[in-house]
Design an enzyme around this catalytic site. Structure first.
Site, PDB file in Angstrom:
ATOM      1  CB  CYS A  67     -18.700  -2.690  10.752  1.00 45.41           C
ATOM      2  SG  CYS A  67     -17.649  -4.146  10.648  1.00 45.41           S
ATOM      3  CG  HIS A  73     -16.572   0.406  11.762  1.00 41.23           C
ATOM      4  ND1 HIS A  73     -16.577  -0.333  12.922  1.00 41.23           N
ATOM      5  CD2 HIS A  73     -16.039  -0.405  10.809  1.00 41.23           C
ATOM      6  CE1 HIS A  73     -16.082  -1.526  12.680  1.00 41.23           C
ATOM      7  NE2 HIS A  73     -15.746  -1.597  11.413  1.00 41.23           N
ATOM      8  CG  ASN A  97     -13.275  -3.886  13.075  1.00 41.57           C
ATOM      9  OD1 ASN A  97     -14.390  -3.865  13.603  1.00 41.57           O
ATOM     10  ND2 ASN A  97     -13.111  -3.919  11.771  1.00 41.57           N
TER      11      ASN A  97
HETATM   12  C1  LIG Z   1      -6.142  -5.056   6.072  1.00 46.03           C
HETATM   13  C2  LIG Z   1      -5.308  -3.799   5.960  1.00 46.03           C
HETATM   14  C3  LIG Z   1      -4.846  -3.344   7.317  1.00 46.03           C
HETATM   15  C4  LIG Z   1      -4.071  -4.103   5.095  1.00 46.03           C
HETATM   16  O1  LIG Z   1      -3.312  -2.931   4.954  1.00 46.03           O
HETATM   17  P1  LIG Z   1      -2.834  -2.453   3.518  1.00 46.03           P
HETATM   18  O2  LIG Z   1      -2.048  -1.252   3.732  1.00 46.03           O
HETATM   19  O3  LIG Z   1      -4.019  -2.371   2.611  1.00 46.03           O
HETATM   20  O4  LIG Z   1      -1.912  -3.652   3.111  1.00 46.03           O
HETATM   21  P2  LIG Z   1      -1.744  -4.288   1.647  1.00 46.03           P
HETATM   22  O5  LIG Z   1      -2.679  -5.398   1.494  1.00 46.03           O
HETATM   23  O6  LIG Z   1      -1.712  -3.184   0.628  1.00 46.03           O
HETATM   24  O7  LIG Z   1      -0.287  -4.865   1.763  1.00 46.03           O
HETATM   25  C5  LIG Z   1       0.860  -4.000   1.850  1.00 46.03           C
HETATM   26  C6  LIG Z   1       2.076  -4.849   2.151  1.00 46.03           C
HETATM   27  O8  LIG Z   1       1.976  -5.400   3.486  1.00 46.03           O
HETATM   28  C7  LIG Z   1       2.001  -6.824   3.435  1.00 46.03           C
HETATM   29  N1  LIG Z   1       1.038  -7.314   4.415  1.00 46.03           N
HETATM   30  C8  LIG Z   1      -0.296  -7.541   4.246  1.00 46.03           C
HETATM   31  N2  LIG Z   1      -0.845  -7.954   5.393  1.00 46.03           N
HETATM   32  C9  LIG Z   1       0.160  -7.983   6.302  1.00 46.03           C
HETATM   33  C10 LIG Z   1       0.202  -8.298   7.658  1.00 46.03           C
HETATM   34  N3  LIG Z   1      -0.872  -8.682   8.339  1.00 46.03           N
HETATM   35  N4  LIG Z   1       1.408  -8.186   8.297  1.00 46.03           N
HETATM   36  C11 LIG Z   1       2.505  -7.803   7.625  1.00 46.03           C
HETATM   37  N5  LIG Z   1       2.520  -7.497   6.326  1.00 46.03           N
HETATM   38  C12 LIG Z   1       1.345  -7.570   5.680  1.00 46.03           C
HETATM   39  C13 LIG Z   1       1.634  -7.199   2.034  1.00 46.03           C
HETATM   40  O9  LIG Z   1       2.199  -8.438   1.681  1.00 46.03           O
HETATM   41  C14 LIG Z   1       2.230  -6.051   1.225  1.00 46.03           C
HETATM   42  O10 LIG Z   1       3.618  -6.260   1.091  1.00 46.03           O
HETATM   43  P3  LIG Z   1       4.413  -5.830  -0.250  1.00 46.03           P
HETATM   44  O11 LIG Z   1       4.285  -4.324  -0.294  1.00 46.03           O
HETATM   45  O12 LIG Z   1       5.780  -6.306   0.008  1.00 46.03           O
HETATM   46  O13 LIG Z   1       3.700  -6.520  -1.361  1.00 46.03           O
HETATM   47  C15 LIG Z   1      -6.122  -2.646   5.282  1.00 46.03           C
HETATM   48  O14 LIG Z   1      -6.319  -2.943   3.938  1.00 46.03           O
HETATM   49  C16 LIG Z   1      -7.457  -2.392   5.913  1.00 46.03           C
HETATM   50  O15 LIG Z   1      -7.531  -1.937   7.034  1.00 46.03           O
HETATM   51  N6  LIG Z   1      -8.546  -2.594   5.138  1.00 46.03           N
HETATM   52  C17 LIG Z   1      -9.880  -2.209   5.483  1.00 46.03           C
HETATM   53  C18 LIG Z   1     -10.322  -2.825   6.764  1.00 46.03           C
HETATM   54  C19 LIG Z   1     -11.775  -2.568   6.988  1.00 46.03           C
HETATM   55  O16 LIG Z   1     -12.222  -1.454   6.987  1.00 46.03           O
HETATM   56  N7  LIG Z   1     -12.531  -3.592   7.178  1.00 46.03           N
HETATM   57  C20 LIG Z   1     -13.927  -3.395   7.324  1.00 46.03           C
HETATM   58  C21 LIG Z   1     -14.540  -4.639   7.685  1.00 46.03           C
HETATM   59  S1  LIG Z   1     -15.149  -4.417   9.259  1.00 46.03           S
END
Ligand SMILES: CC(C)(COP(=O)(O)OP(=O)(O)OC[C@H]1O[C@@H](n2cnc3c(N)ncnc32)[C@H](O)[C@@H]1OP(=O)(O)O)[C@@H](O)C(=O)NCCC(=O)NCCS
Length: 333
Positions: free
Chosen positions: A123, A258, A289
């Protein structure tokens, strides 16, 4: 006595002359993806800001997308395709490991025999490639460079992977870089942290797949690790990019990070103390993304929606698998 070698020198400054874009043909709504990941439209909107993502048809690949975006950038620049002597393509989704996307695209858009190579910086690839094009032109190694970020990430997602499947889209963005009378591309702040290589990337190798040890390799990530790194470390990198460019947040007309997650974008804007007047790219809402393509796609859209930004300063920052990052301030075409 040995002969003294001639050395090349180029123009003092470079700038972006134009942008081009191509998005995957299909707008895929959240509801189409939630089944296998036990998610909901509401969760995806709230946690990421994505409403639909662009995904390409089966027969469209990253090379096709790149060629469309590149052709538009060339046309808008007014530079003849035959004058383009460097093509750098940033991608992690070349359909084949070899040959490069760049050589094929150079030929398709009429820039054969330009120097052509691909960059794998995920990215951050587009921002890496902008830094290279600027440096190579100023060094006299090229005069007009086409920088393209292109991805067909839908081919490397597992629809059942709830860490990433719903984030990714397909598209290509291109920029044509050429000589300038005034500075148009400030120094890049770039780097890597390979100690976090496991945080995001492919979950298997091609030889493991060949030997039946893993299913078709796909992208996966430790979402929270990447999220925290992005918010804390990348805000510092963005601030440093302003410092090395010698400008203040108040000077920034557009912020083009990004497009990884709307919450990361909002957090950056807050930490950087960007003024209300700074236009913030939010292309993620309908594109998703698209890794290396995300910054140029967002730039292209911003220029279409806000033509008054022309000539203004944009802060761009890419970050992702490696981990790698790059940020710089550029003058918008
Ligand atoms: C992936 C992403 C969207 C997940 O969001 P988050 O807020 O961190 O989510 P978490 O992993 O903390 O999970 C929070 C809750 O949602 C749930 N959850 C996780 N993924 C889920 C999904 N796809 N759909 C629904 N629920 C989901 C989890 O089980 C957790 O539930 P709980 O609170 O009951 O335990 C986020 O972490 C993200 O955007 N990360 C960075 C991405 C990035 O920059 N990538 C760069 C590479 S290019």
């Amino acid at each position: 006595m040995t002969a003294t070698l001639k050395q090349a020198t180029g123009p003092q400054f470079t700038r972006i002359l134009s942008f081009g874009a191509a998005r995957g043909e299909n707008a895929v709504p959240n509801d189409d993806l939630i089944g296998p990941i036990d998610s909901s439209d509401e969760w995806i909107r709230q946690r990421t800001g994505i409403i639909t993502r662009a995904r390409a048809a089966k027969d469209t690949d990253a090379i096709d997308l790149a060629a469309i975006a590149a052709a538009e950038a060339i046309e808008k620049s007014g530079v003849a395709a035959s004058d383009v002597d460097l093509v750098i393509v940033a991608t992690i989704s070349n359909p084949k490991q070899s040959p490069s996307v760049s050589a094929i695209v150079a030929d398709r858009v009429g820039a054969n025999p330009a120097a052509a190579y691909d960059v794998n910086a995920a990215c951050a690839g587009y921002a890496y490639a902008i830094a290279q094009a600027d440096a190579l032109i100023r060094a006299g190694a090229a005069r007009y460079a086409l920088v393209i970020g292109t991805e067909k990430l839908s081919d490397v997602v597992d629809p059942a992977d709830r860490s990433i499947s719903f984030l990714l889209g397909d598209g290509a963005g291109a920029a044509l870089i050429g000589p300038s009378e005034t500075p148009g591309i400030a120094p890049a702040v770039w780097g890597s942290d390979g100690s976090k290589a496991d945080a995001v990337g492919m979950n298997g190798t091609l030889t493991q797949f060949r030997d039946g040890e893993v299913p078709w390799p796909t992208l996966r990530q430790e979402g929270q690790t990447v999220f925290r790194w992005a918010v804390w470390e990348m805000a510092k990198v963005a601030r440093e990019a302003l410092d090395v460019a010698g400008v203040e947040p108040a000077d920034i007309a557009a912020f083009i990070p990004h497009q990884a997650n709307m919450r990361i974008i909002d957090e950056f804007a807050k930490q950087l103390k960007l003024p209300e007047t700074t236009v913030i790219a939010r292309d993620i809402e309908t594109t998703g993304n698209t890794s290396a393509a995300s910054i140029p796609l967002a730039s292209h859209r911003l220029m279409a929606e806000h033509p008054e930004l022309s000539g203004g300063l944009a802060l761009q920052i890419g970050f992702g698998a490696g981990l790698v990052f790059a940020a710089q301030v550029v003058v918008l075409p």
